[in-house]
Design a protein around this motif. Structure first.
Motif, short mmCIF file in Angstrom:
data_model
loop_
_atom_site.label_atom_id
_atom_site.label_comp_id
_atom_site.label_asym_id
_atom_site.label_seq_id
_atom_site.Cartn_x
_atom_site.Cartn_y
_atom_site.Cartn_z
N PHE A 1 0.86 -1.18 0.00
CA PHE A 1 0.00 0.00 0.00
C PHE A 1 0.90 1.24 0.00
CE2 PHE A 1 -3.95 -1.90 2.31
CZ PHE A 1 -4.33 -2.50 1.12
N LEU A 2 0.48 2.25 -0.76
CA LEU A 2 1.21 3.52 -0.81
C LEU A 2 0.32 4.62 -0.25
CD1 LEU A 2 3.41 4.95 -3.62
CD2 LEU A 2 1.42 6.28 -2.86
N LEU B 1 3.81 -4.62 3.39
CA LEU B 1 4.74 -3.56 3.01
C LEU B 1 3.98 -2.26 2.77
CD1 LEU B 1 7.53 -2.54 2.13
CD2 LEU B 1 7.08 -3.48 -0.14
N GLY B 2 4.45 -1.19 3.40
CA GLY B 2 3.84 0.12 3.23
C GLY B 2 4.84 1.13 2.71
N ILE B 3 4.40 2.00 1.81
CA ILE B 3 5.26 3.02 1.23
C ILE B 3 4.69 4.39 1.60
CG2 ILE B 3 6.24 3.95 -0.91
CD1 ILE B 3 5.69 1.19 -2.18
N ILE B 4 5.52 5.24 2.20
CA ILE B 4 5.08 6.55 2.65
C ILE B 4 5.70 7.63 1.77
CG2 ILE B 4 5.05 8.20 4.56
CD1 ILE B 4 5.26 5.83 6.47
N THR B 5 4.86 8.33 1.01
CA THR B 5 5.32 9.42 0.15
C THR B 5 4.58 10.71 0.49
OG1 THR B 5 3.74 8.70 -1.55
CG2 THR B 5 6.02 7.92 -1.75
N LEU C 1 3.72 4.93 -8.42
CA LEU C 1 2.59 4.12 -8.89
C LEU C 1 2.73 3.78 -10.37
CD1 LEU C 1 -0.35 5.96 -7.09
CD2 LEU C 1 0.40 3.61 -6.65
N GLY C 2 3.38 4.65 -11.12
CA GLY C 2 3.53 4.43 -12.55
C GLY C 2 4.81 3.74 -12.94
N ILE D 1 2.39 -2.53 -6.12
CA ILE D 1 1.60 -1.56 -5.35
C ILE D 1 0.15 -1.74 -5.77
CG2 ILE D 1 1.27 0.87 -4.79
CD1 ILE D 1 4.14 1.38 -5.64
N VAL D 2 -0.67 -2.22 -4.86
CA VAL D 2 -2.04 -2.60 -5.22
C VAL D 2 -3.04 -1.48 -4.99
CG1 VAL D 2 -1.62 -5.06 -4.91
CG2 VAL D 2 -2.38 -3.69 -2.97
N ALA D 3 -2.70 -0.50 -4.15
CA ALA D 3 -3.63 0.59 -3.90
C ALA D 3 -2.88 1.78 -3.30
CB ALA D 3 -4.75 0.17 -2.95
N ALA D 4 -3.46 2.96 -3.48
CA ALA D 4 -2.91 4.18 -2.90
C ALA D 4 -3.94 4.77 -1.94
CB ALA D 4 -2.56 5.20 -3.99
N PHE D 5 -3.44 5.54 -0.98
CA PHE D 5 -4.32 6.16 0.02
C PHE D 5 -3.93 7.63 0.17
CE2 PHE D 5 -4.28 1.71 0.85
CZ PHE D 5 -5.54 1.39 1.31
N ASP D 6 -4.92 8.45 0.52
CA ASP D 6 -4.66 9.86 0.72
C ASP D 6 -5.76 10.44 1.60
OD1 ASP D 6 -2.61 11.81 -1.13
OD2 ASP D 6 -4.14 12.82 0.06
N ALA D 7 -5.45 11.59 2.21
CA ALA D 7 -6.45 12.26 3.04
C ALA D 7 -7.10 13.42 2.31
CB ALA D 7 -5.80 12.76 4.33
#
Length: 235
Positions: A102-103, A163-167, A114-115, A126-132
């Motif tokens: 997850f990113l 696994l988590g990716i923090i950007t 992601l690209g 990377i199967v999904a992205a998250f944002d606020a």
């Protein structure tokens, strides 16, 4: 060091820790892999530590020690089978097992990751992205859905994401890390310029882009003998 090399180092951290491999040796394994892949594409079937050392400007004895961590043993006078050595490195680095991730942080850097199509070659999906940000939630970026951050922990547990990716920006990174840990994520690839506080069992790899840029700028300044100010700028 390019993004693929950094990813491969990150993917190998846990395996390397169990094997007791020194970090410099771990850093060099992806370099050997890229070199061997090029040899393989040219139809070269065998290679020696001396040749690897010469072409990569490394000491052959060090090359041999590095490769021994993968479990492969070369033959006297004939060296290593290139395909077998490639496979040994890939197995050691965990590239044969795809890790879903997850990113969090669908900004410019997150969008670029992601690209990045070659990640699948290095054991990452990377199967999904998250944002606020409400304006980003619901969008699709390079075929990946951007979901609300509050759904991360539950989905990570249900999907067994490790696994988590923090950007995301630095001020949000710790809260994101806490949410990832709550969801059972075991390893964090952190691009935010901040040191995270996580439980001892969590693997963290910090990608400090600013430190890398500072080092590059300093080396360039020294090469051209440009005076450096105390704040890191140039006169």
């Amino acid at each position: 060091m390019n993004i693929d090399t950094k990813l491969s180092i990150h993917a190998a951290l846990e395996a390397g820790s169990r094997a007791g491999i020194p970090q410099p040796s771990l850093n060099r394994l992806p370099q050997y892999h890229h070199y061997l892949a090029e040899l393989n594409s040219k139809g070269i079937s065998r290679v020696s530590c001396s040749l690897i050392g010469t072409d990569l400007n490394l000491v052959p004895v060090q090359v041999r020690k590095d490769l021994q961590y993968t479990g492969i043993v070369g033959k006297p006078k004939t060296g290593y089978s290139v395909p077998e050595l490639i496979q040994a490195i890939e197995s050691f680095l965990g590239w044969n097992n795809v890790n879903e991730a997850f990113l969090v942080g669908a900004g410019n850097l997150g969008t670029a990751l992601l690209g990045h199509e070659r990640f699948s070659n290095f054991g990452l999906s990377i199967v999904a992205a998250f944002d606020a940000d409400p304006e980003k939630i619901g969008q699709w970026i390079h075929g990946k859905a951007v979901l609300p951050l509050e759904k991360l922990a539950d989905l990570a547990q249900r999907m067994s994401i490790h696994l988590g990716i923090i950007t995301a920006p630095a001020e949000f990174a710790q809260a994101i890390a806490d949410e990832m840990v709550r969801g059972g994520i075991q390893a964090l690839w952190n691009f935010a310029p901040v040191r995270l506080k996580v439980p001892a069992h969590i693997i963290v790899h910090n990608e400090d882009l600013y430190s890398s840029l500072a080092s590059l700028s300093w080396k360039l300044a020294r090469r051209y003998r440009v005076p450096i100010q105390q704040d890191g700028g140039f006169h």
